[in-house]
Scaffold this motif. Sequence first.
Motif, PDB file in Angstrom:
ATOM      1  N   UNK A   1      42.379   1.815  36.001  1.00 46.11           N
ATOM      2  CA  UNK A   1      41.157   1.381  36.688  1.00 46.11           C
ATOM      3  C   UNK A   1      40.411   2.593  37.236  1.00 46.11           C
ATOM      4  N   UNK A   2      41.136   3.504  37.893  1.00 46.60           N
ATOM      5  CA  UNK A   2      40.513   4.699  38.473  1.00 46.60           C
ATOM      6  C   UNK A   2      39.912   5.582  37.384  1.00 46.60           C
ATOM      7  N   UNK A   3      40.615   5.744  36.272  1.00 51.30           N
ATOM      8  CA  UNK A   3      40.066   6.545  35.169  1.00 51.30           C
ATOM      9  C   UNK A   3      38.784   5.930  34.633  1.00 51.30           C
ATOM     10  N   UNK A   4      38.755   4.600  34.542  1.00 50.26           N
ATOM     11  CA  UNK A   4      37.537   3.932  34.082  1.00 50.26           C
ATOM     12  C   UNK A   4      36.371   4.159  35.022  1.00 50.26           C
ATOM     13  N   UNK A   5      36.639   4.007  36.313  1.00 51.84           N
ATOM     14  CA  UNK A   5      35.569   4.213  37.299  1.00 51.84           C
ATOM     15  C   UNK A   5      35.128   5.674  37.337  1.00 51.84           C
ATOM     16  N   UNK A   6      36.104   6.587  37.315  1.00 46.18           N
ATOM     17  CA  UNK A   6      35.774   8.011  37.334  1.00 46.18           C
ATOM     18  C   UNK A   6      35.005   8.396  36.077  1.00 46.18           C
ATOM     19  N   UNK A   7      35.415   7.867  34.937  1.00 44.82           N
ATOM     20  CA  UNK A   7      34.707   8.158  33.689  1.00 44.82           C
ATOM     21  C   UNK A   7      33.253   7.737  33.748  1.00 44.82           C
ATOM     22  N   UNK A   8      32.992   6.583  34.357  1.00 43.11           N
ATOM     23  CA  UNK A   8      31.603   6.131  34.493  1.00 43.11           C
ATOM     24  C   UNK A   8      30.804   7.099  35.361  1.00 43.11           C
ATOM     25  N   UNK A   9      31.403   7.572  36.449  1.00 38.43           N
ATOM     26  CA  UNK A   9      30.717   8.520  37.331  1.00 38.43           C
ATOM     27  C   UNK A   9      30.490   9.860  36.643  1.00 38.43           C
ATOM     28  N   UNK A  10      31.504  10.343  35.925  1.00 36.97           N
ATOM     29  CA  UNK A  10      31.341  11.610  35.208  1.00 36.97           C
ATOM     30  C   UNK A  10      30.259  11.468  34.147  1.00 36.97           C
ATOM     31  N   UNK A  11      30.295  10.360  33.410  1.00 35.50           N
ATOM     32  CA  UNK A  11      29.282  10.132  32.379  1.00 35.50           C
ATOM     33  C   UNK A  11      27.883  10.207  32.943  1.00 35.50           C
ATOM     34  N   UNK A  12      27.682   9.569  34.078  1.00 34.48           N
ATOM     35  CA  UNK A  12      26.365   9.616  34.723  1.00 34.48           C
ATOM     36  C   UNK A  12      26.054  11.021  35.231  1.00 34.48           C
ATOM     37  N   UNK A  13      27.066  11.733  35.697  1.00 33.13           N
ATOM     38  CA  UNK A  13      26.864  13.069  36.266  1.00 33.13           C
ATOM     39  C   UNK A  13      26.571  14.142  35.245  1.00 33.13           C
ATOM     40  N   UNK A  14      27.031  13.964  34.015  1.00 29.33           N
ATOM     41  CA  UNK A  14      26.820  14.993  32.994  1.00 29.33           C
ATOM     42  C   UNK A  14      25.774  14.603  31.957  1.00 29.33           C
ATOM     43  N   UNK A  15      25.316  13.371  31.979  1.00 32.79           N
ATOM     44  CA  UNK A  15      24.367  12.887  30.962  1.00 32.79           C
ATOM     45  C   UNK A  15      23.121  13.754  30.907  1.00 32.79           C
ATOM     46  N   UNK A  16      22.826  14.250  29.720  1.00 33.56           N
ATOM     47  CA  UNK A  16      21.624  15.042  29.513  1.00 33.56           C
ATOM     48  C   UNK A  16      21.677  16.432  30.118  1.00 33.56           C
TER      49      UNK A  16
END
Length: 193
Positions: free
Chosen positions: A60-75
Motif C-alpha cells: 500500500x505504501x509503495x503504491x501511494x509513494x509511487x503516485x507521489x513520485x510520479x507526480x513529483x517527477x512528471x515532465x
Amino acid sequence: MPRAKLSPSSVVADAAALADLEGLDAVTVSAVARRLGVQPASLYEHVRGVDALFDGVQVLALGELGALIGAGVAGRSGVDALRGLAEAHRGYALARPGAWAALQRTAGEAVATSAEAARVADLMLAAVRGYPVPARDLIHAVRFVGATINGFLSLTRADAFGHRADSVEDSWAAAVDALDRALNTWPPESAPS
C-alpha cells in the motif's frame, strides 16, 4: 450503523492508519481487529497473520509513494526531477509516518516483486537517467539517492538533528544539492571500477 464488509485491502488500509496514529509497533492482528470491531479470527479470512499485514502495508505504501513520485517527477529531468523525487519521499514520510516506517522493513519476495515496488524503482531509475551516470552504474546511483533520502528522513524522524539550532530545511536542501552534484560528476564509463 452496520460495519462494512471486510476485504484484504480494507484490513491493510486500517493497519496502515493504525501505524500512522500509533506507530508500526502497534500493528497487530488483535489491534486491527479491535479497530474494525471484529474478532481477530475474522481477520484471518483476509490476511494470514501479522507478517501478511505488514507486507500489505508495504505494498500500500509503495503504491501511494509511487503516485507521489510520479507526480513529483512528471515532465522534469535533472535536478528538478531529483527534487520532485526527494520531496515526494519527504512528504510521504511526514503525512504517513507509520506507512513510511513499514517501507523501512526488509521486503519479502511478494513485496519486492509487486507492481508497486516496480513502479517506484522505475521512477527512481528515470530520475537518475537524467544525469550523466553510465548505464552500468544506474542501480548504484539509485541506491545512493535512496540511501541518502531515507537516511536523512530516518534521522529527522528520530529527532537526531534537534540538538542544534541550524535549520533542518537548509540541511535538507544542501543534501539534495549534494546529490545533484554527485550525480552530475559521476565517474564516466571509462573510469576503472
